[in-house]
Design a protein around this motif. Structure first.
Motif, mmCIF file in Angstrom:
data_model
loop_
_atom_site.group_PDB
_atom_site.id
_atom_site.type_symbol
_atom_site.label_atom_id
_atom_site.label_comp_id
_atom_site.label_asym_id
_atom_site.label_seq_id
_atom_site.Cartn_x
_atom_site.Cartn_y
_atom_site.Cartn_z
ATOM 1 N N ILE A 47 73.464 27.909 5.740
ATOM 2 C CA ILE A 47 72.805 28.659 4.663
ATOM 3 C C ILE A 47 71.420 28.071 4.401
ATOM 4 O O ILE A 47 70.431 28.797 4.289
ATOM 5 C CB ILE A 47 73.648 28.647 3.371
ATOM 6 C CG1 ILE A 47 74.952 29.395 3.566
ATOM 7 C CG2 ILE A 47 72.854 29.241 2.205
ATOM 8 C CD1 ILE A 47 75.918 29.272 2.398
ATOM 9 N N LYS A 48 71.359 26.761 4.343
ATOM 10 C CA LYS A 48 70.091 26.084 4.082
ATOM 11 C C LYS A 48 69.066 26.412 5.164
ATOM 12 O O LYS A 48 67.910 26.733 4.861
ATOM 13 C CB LYS A 48 70.317 24.572 4.010
ATOM 14 C CG LYS A 48 69.095 23.785 3.654
ATOM 15 C CD LYS A 48 69.426 22.310 3.524
ATOM 16 C CE LYS A 48 68.212 21.507 3.140
ATOM 17 N NZ LYS A 48 68.531 20.085 3.003
ATOM 18 N N GLU A 49 69.468 26.376 6.419
ATOM 19 C CA GLU A 49 68.561 26.691 7.521
ATOM 20 C C GLU A 49 68.092 28.146 7.462
ATOM 21 O O GLU A 49 66.916 28.435 7.682
ATOM 22 C CB GLU A 49 69.234 26.418 8.862
ATOM 23 C CG GLU A 49 69.436 24.947 9.150
ATOM 24 C CD GLU A 49 70.303 24.702 10.373
ATOM 25 O OE1 GLU A 49 70.712 25.689 11.045
ATOM 26 O OE2 GLU A 49 70.583 23.529 10.657
ATOM 27 N N PHE A 50 69.025 29.053 7.156
ATOM 28 C CA PHE A 50 68.667 30.471 7.047
ATOM 29 C C PHE A 50 67.614 30.686 5.967
ATOM 30 O O PHE A 50 66.606 31.367 6.174
ATOM 31 C CB PHE A 50 69.915 31.314 6.754
ATOM 32 C CG PHE A 50 69.614 32.748 6.499
ATOM 33 C CD1 PHE A 50 69.423 33.624 7.552
ATOM 34 C CD2 PHE A 50 69.517 33.242 5.204
ATOM 35 C CE1 PHE A 50 69.133 34.960 7.327
ATOM 36 C CE2 PHE A 50 69.225 34.566 4.965
ATOM 37 C CZ PHE A 50 69.036 35.430 6.027
ATOM 38 N N TRP A 54 63.658 31.860 6.331
ATOM 39 C CA TRP A 54 63.149 33.042 5.633
ATOM 40 C C TRP A 54 61.899 32.681 4.828
ATOM 41 O O TRP A 54 60.914 33.425 4.846
ATOM 42 C CB TRP A 54 64.216 33.629 4.713
ATOM 43 C CG TRP A 54 63.826 34.967 4.197
ATOM 44 C CD1 TRP A 54 64.149 36.169 4.724
ATOM 45 C CD2 TRP A 54 62.996 35.244 3.056
ATOM 46 N NE1 TRP A 54 63.571 37.182 3.994
ATOM 47 C CE2 TRP A 54 62.863 36.643 2.964
ATOM 48 C CE3 TRP A 54 62.359 34.464 2.112
ATOM 49 C CZ2 TRP A 54 62.120 37.261 1.966
ATOM 50 C CZ3 TRP A 54 61.609 35.074 1.119
ATOM 51 C CH2 TRP A 54 61.501 36.468 1.057
ATOM 52 N N ILE A 55 61.932 31.551 4.142
ATOM 53 C CA ILE A 55 60.782 31.131 3.332
ATOM 54 C C ILE A 55 59.579 30.839 4.225
ATOM 55 O O ILE A 55 58.440 31.163 3.868
ATOM 56 C CB ILE A 55 61.146 29.919 2.447
ATOM 57 C CG1 ILE A 55 62.107 30.367 1.344
ATOM 58 C CG2 ILE A 55 59.907 29.278 1.846
ATOM 59 C CD1 ILE A 55 62.641 29.266 0.473
ATOM 60 N N GLU A 56 59.804 30.260 5.404
ATOM 61 C CA GLU A 56 58.700 29.996 6.334
ATOM 62 C C GLU A 56 58.056 31.293 6.806
ATOM 63 O O GLU A 56 56.854 31.353 7.010
ATOM 64 C CB GLU A 56 59.204 29.200 7.539
ATOM 65 C CG GLU A 56 59.512 27.757 7.232
ATOM 66 C CD GLU A 56 60.153 27.037 8.407
ATOM 67 O OE1 GLU A 56 60.229 27.624 9.508
ATOM 68 O OE2 GLU A 56 60.586 25.895 8.215
ATOM 69 N N GLN A 57 58.840 32.333 6.984
ATOM 70 C CA GLN A 57 58.325 33.618 7.453
ATOM 71 C C GLN A 57 57.759 34.468 6.323
ATOM 72 O O GLN A 57 57.174 35.518 6.571
ATOM 73 C CB GLN A 57 59.431 34.406 8.161
ATOM 74 C CG GLN A 57 59.934 33.749 9.405
ATOM 75 C CD GLN A 57 61.138 34.469 9.970
ATOM 76 O OE1 GLN A 57 61.576 35.488 9.447
ATOM 77 N NE2 GLN A 57 61.686 33.930 11.037
ATOM 78 N N PHE A 58 57.901 34.021 5.094
ATOM 79 C CA PHE A 58 57.481 34.795 3.922
ATOM 80 C C PHE A 58 56.007 35.180 3.974
ATOM 81 O O PHE A 58 55.653 36.336 3.784
ATOM 82 C CB PHE A 58 57.783 34.003 2.644
ATOM 83 C CG PHE A 58 57.205 34.615 1.406
ATOM 84 C CD1 PHE A 58 57.801 35.715 0.814
ATOM 85 C CD2 PHE A 58 56.050 34.099 0.831
ATOM 86 C CE1 PHE A 58 57.270 36.288 -0.327
ATOM 87 C CE2 PHE A 58 55.512 34.665 -0.313
ATOM 88 C CZ PHE A 58 56.121 35.756 -0.885
ATOM 89 N N GLU A 59 55.141 34.211 4.227
ATOM 90 C CA GLU A 59 53.694 34.475 4.223
ATOM 91 C C GLU A 59 53.327 35.527 5.267
ATOM 92 O O GLU A 59 52.533 36.428 4.999
ATOM 93 C CB GLU A 59 52.907 33.186 4.475
ATOM 94 C CG GLU A 59 52.992 32.179 3.357
ATOM 95 C CD GLU A 59 52.430 32.686 2.047
ATOM 96 O OE1 GLU A 59 51.432 33.435 2.064
ATOM 97 O OE2 GLU A 59 52.994 32.330 0.987
ATOM 98 N N TYR A 143 65.483 32.512 -3.324
ATOM 99 C CA TYR A 143 65.818 31.585 -2.240
ATOM 100 C C TYR A 143 65.446 30.148 -2.605
ATOM 101 O O TYR A 143 66.115 29.220 -2.180
ATOM 102 C CB TYR A 143 65.141 32.010 -0.940
ATOM 103 C CG TYR A 143 65.792 33.205 -0.269
ATOM 104 C CD1 TYR A 143 67.012 33.721 -0.699
ATOM 105 C CD2 TYR A 143 65.190 33.838 0.795
ATOM 106 C CE1 TYR A 143 67.601 34.805 -0.103
ATOM 107 C CE2 TYR A 143 65.775 34.935 1.424
ATOM 108 C CZ TYR A 143 66.987 35.396 0.958
ATOM 109 O OH TYR A 143 67.583 36.473 1.567
ATOM 110 N N LYS A 144 64.394 29.972 -3.371
ATOM 111 C CA LYS A 144 64.056 28.624 -3.838
ATOM 112 C C LYS A 144 65.159 28.084 -4.747
ATOM 113 O O LYS A 144 65.510 26.911 -4.671
ATOM 114 C CB LYS A 144 62.710 28.628 -4.550
ATOM 115 C CG LYS A 144 61.532 28.728 -3.608
ATOM 116 C CD LYS A 144 60.220 28.669 -4.354
ATOM 117 C CE LYS A 144 59.050 28.738 -3.381
ATOM 118 N NZ LYS A 144 57.759 28.701 -4.085
ATOM 119 N N LYS A 145 65.709 28.954 -5.576
ATOM 120 C CA LYS A 145 66.826 28.534 -6.440
ATOM 121 C C LYS A 145 68.050 28.177 -5.605
ATOM 122 O O LYS A 145 68.767 27.227 -5.914
ATOM 123 C CB LYS A 145 67.183 29.648 -7.433
ATOM 124 C CG LYS A 145 66.186 29.851 -8.529
ATOM 125 C CD LYS A 145 66.633 30.957 -9.450
ATOM 126 C CE LYS A 145 65.569 31.304 -10.456
ATOM 127 N NZ LYS A 145 65.970 32.456 -11.305
#
Length: 151
Positions: A47-50, A54-59, A143-145
């Motif tokens: 879950i953490k990796e997913f 996702w956060i890395e691809q956000f920008e 996702y940050k939460k």
């Protein structure tokens, strides 16, 4: 991505993307509690990796969506200008003139209808991309939460 969680009395499969799209931190906490007491605690790391991916691809996703929004905003203004021009041309003749009964009038009416239809379609696309943009922002905060609860 699917998680296979095994515990004493059975197992379950969680479709992670669909589960996280609900955006309920309480449900995520319940899932984490279940995973921590299961036979497959490595699911927490998945879950953490997913979420980190996702956060890395956000920008990148946001930049792409912004490009679409900008393009559709320009298309909306262009369609509105076309519609104004078509209406001005059509309405510059009184209905009592012989032109009103000619094929030119019908052509202008069709042009106005086409412009209105295209404008409606473009506005719909613009709204969908704006909605997607806002959804990405809400997902990032959520996702940050989730990451805070995992670590």
């Amino acid at each position: 991505m699917d998680l296979q969680i095994r515990y004493e009395t059975g197992s379950m499969t969680v479709h992670l993307e669909e589960f996280l799209n609900i955006r309920s931190i309480a449900k995520v906490r319940k899932l984490l509690k279940l995973i921590r007491s299961s036979f497959t605690p490595e699911c927490e790391q998945q879950i953490k990796e997913f979420v980190q991916d996702w956060i890395e691809q956000f920008e990148q996703k946001q930049l792409e969506t912004e490009r679409y929004i900008t393009g559709y905003e320009q298309k909306v203004s262009y369609c509105q200008k076309q519609l104004r021009d078509a209406l001005y041309t059509r309405d510059s003749y009184k209905k009592s003139t012989p032109l009103h009964k000619s094929e030119g009038w019908d052509r202008w009416n069709e042009e106005v209808k086409g412009c209105r239809k295209e404008l409606a379609e473009v506005k719909t696309l613009l709204r969908s991309y704006q909605s997607r943009y806002n959804s990405h922002i809400r997902n990032k905060d959520f996702y940050k939460k989730v990451l805070e609860n995992i670590t």
